[in-house]
Design an enzyme around this catalytic site. Structure first.
Site, PDB file in Angstrom:
ATOM      1  N   ASP A 143      38.821  47.709  36.845  1.00  0.00           N
ATOM      2  CA  ASP A 143      37.537  47.113  37.264  1.00  0.00           C
ATOM      3  C   ASP A 143      37.453  47.108  38.789  1.00  0.00           C
ATOM      4  OD1 ASP A 143      36.551  46.561  34.713  1.00  0.00           O
ATOM      5  OD2 ASP A 143      37.557  44.627  34.612  1.00  0.00           O
ATOM      6  N   THR A 184      38.527  43.713  27.224  1.00  0.00           N
ATOM      7  CA  THR A 184      37.418  43.077  27.928  1.00  0.00           C
ATOM      8  C   THR A 184      37.263  41.618  27.524  1.00  0.00           C
ATOM      9  OG1 THR A 184      35.137  43.421  28.669  1.00  0.00           O
ATOM     10  CG2 THR A 184      35.569  43.838  26.340  1.00  0.00           C
ATOM     11  N   LYS A 192      40.862  39.442  28.970  1.00  0.00           N
ATOM     12  CA  LYS A 192      41.525  40.117  30.095  1.00  0.00           C
ATOM     13  C   LYS A 192      42.714  39.341  30.656  1.00  0.00           C
ATOM     14  CE  LYS A 192      37.583  42.882  31.530  1.00  0.00           C
ATOM     15  NZ  LYS A 192      36.570  43.184  32.536  1.00  0.00           N
TER      16      LYS A 192
END
Ligand SMILES: NC(=O)C1=CN([C@@H]2O[C@H](COP(=O)(O)OP(=O)(O)OC[C@H]3O[C@@H](n4cnc5c(N)ncnc54)[C@H](O)[C@@H]3O)[C@@H](O)[C@H]2O)C=CC1
Ligand SMILES: O=C1C[C@@](O)(C(=O)O)C[C@@H](O)[C@@H]1O
Length: 296
Positions: free
Chosen positions: A119, A79, A83
């Site tokens: 995501d 995260t 990323k």
């Protein structure tokens, strides 16, 4: 994935996973993974690897990924702010991770360290699940960072025809709109400045908010609530808190809303499947998420 377990998830095998990022101590992703594995009768240990607490630079994510592979991890979530920085450390990328230029899931296996992005699939599944019948021709995305890029990609895959990306940083919005145009030549993707948000929203079916505004440590509203009219659906990616000030204002004005909890649950669900080879139950992950929030 089918209902059949893959070899990765072969009976009796236990799992080791982790999340690399900064300021991740309160993340609900580790307990969601651990609870889902336990529900399936399996052992999974999921650790946070917080570079801020370790005093490490974001670029050290490459070193951490290599160390995790050597130490026998099955996979990782990645995260903020790593990323994109993780890309050079990987041996391969899924088509979507390559298109997005961002990875939030790494799977260690026979092909080395392979990067994925759940995501975008997490947001797409959440939208399908919670606002299946909402009109989705024209959508505005506020925030062109990692989450905004994933959401924009999901919207275009889901059939959105006109997308406007707005960011205080004009070059981020322009860069994302240009990349999306290249990837989705049939759609109309444009960037917009914050002072043009009213105009963009006037013709839109939906708004997705993807800036950190509204997070517990970053409270407030990202726009003038007078811009929210009842026929506009409003989605927020922020999920701590689940009911943000933006969503409260939108509901009060009669808008349909989608909170960031669905994206958090479905990104975890997709990552869990990739890392373990087991089939997670999305409804169970939703229940774990609700229980974890209720504990706080
Ligand atoms: N629900 C979920 O599963 C997930 C939620 N998130 C959430 O998404 C949010 C954003 O995260 P990232 O994209 O990684 O951050 P980021 O820092 O990569 O991007 C944020 C972007 O918002 C822009 N911005 C900030 N304030 C703005 C404003 N008032 N108006 C317009 N643009 C503005 C910034 O210039 C930046 O481009 C965070 O709250 C994060 O927790 C992120 C990933 C998954
Ligand atoms: O960015 C996010 C949020 C997250 O870091 C979390 O803490 O829930 C988990 C990541 O997999 C996801 O990409």
């Amino acid at each position: 994935m089918t209902g059949t377990e893959t070899r990765r998830g072969a009976a009796g095998r236990s799992f080791l996973a982790g999340l690399i990022g900064a300021g991740i101590g309160q993340s609900l992703t580790p307990p969601m993974h651990e609870r889902e594995a336990a529900r399936l009768g399996r052992r999974l240990v999921y650790r946070t690897i917080d570079i801020a607490r370790l005093g490490m630079e974001p670029r050290s994510v490459g070193y951490l990924v290599e160390a995790a592979a050597r130490l026998g991890f099955d996979g990782l979530n990645i995260t903020h702010p790593c990323k994109r920085l993780v890309l050079p450390a990987l041996d391969g990328l899924s088509a979507e991770a390559e298109a997005l230029g961002a990875v939030n899931t790494v799977v260690f296996g026979a092909d080395g360290a392979v990067g994925h992005n759940t995501d975008w699939s997490g947001f797409a599944r959440s939208l399908r699940h919670e606002l299946p019948d909402a009109p989705k021709d024209r959508v505005v995305v506020l925030g062109a960072g990692g989450a905004g890029a994933a959401v924009a990609y999901a919207l275009l895959v889901s059939g959105v025809r006109e997308l406007v990306v707005v960011d205080v940083d004009a070059s981020s919005a322009e860069g994302l709109a240009a990349r999306l145009t290249e990837r989705f030549p049939g759609a109309d993707c444009r960037s917009g400045a914050p002072d043009g948000l009213g105009r963009a929203l006037a013709g839109a079916d939906g708004l997705v908010h993807a800036t950190p505004t509204g997070m517990a440590h970053h409270p407030g509203l990202p726009l003038d609530p007078a811009l929210l009219r009842p026929s506009l659906w409003v989605a927020d990616v922020v999920y701590r808190p689940v009911r943000t000030e933006l969503l409260r204002e939108a509901s009060a004005r009669g808008c349909r809303t989608l909170n960031g909890g669905g994206m958090a649950v479905f990104q975890a669900s997709d990552a869990f499947g990739l890392i373990t080879g087991l089939e997670p139950g999305a409804e169970h992950l939703h229940a774990h998420f609700r229980e974890l929030l209720a504990r706080e």
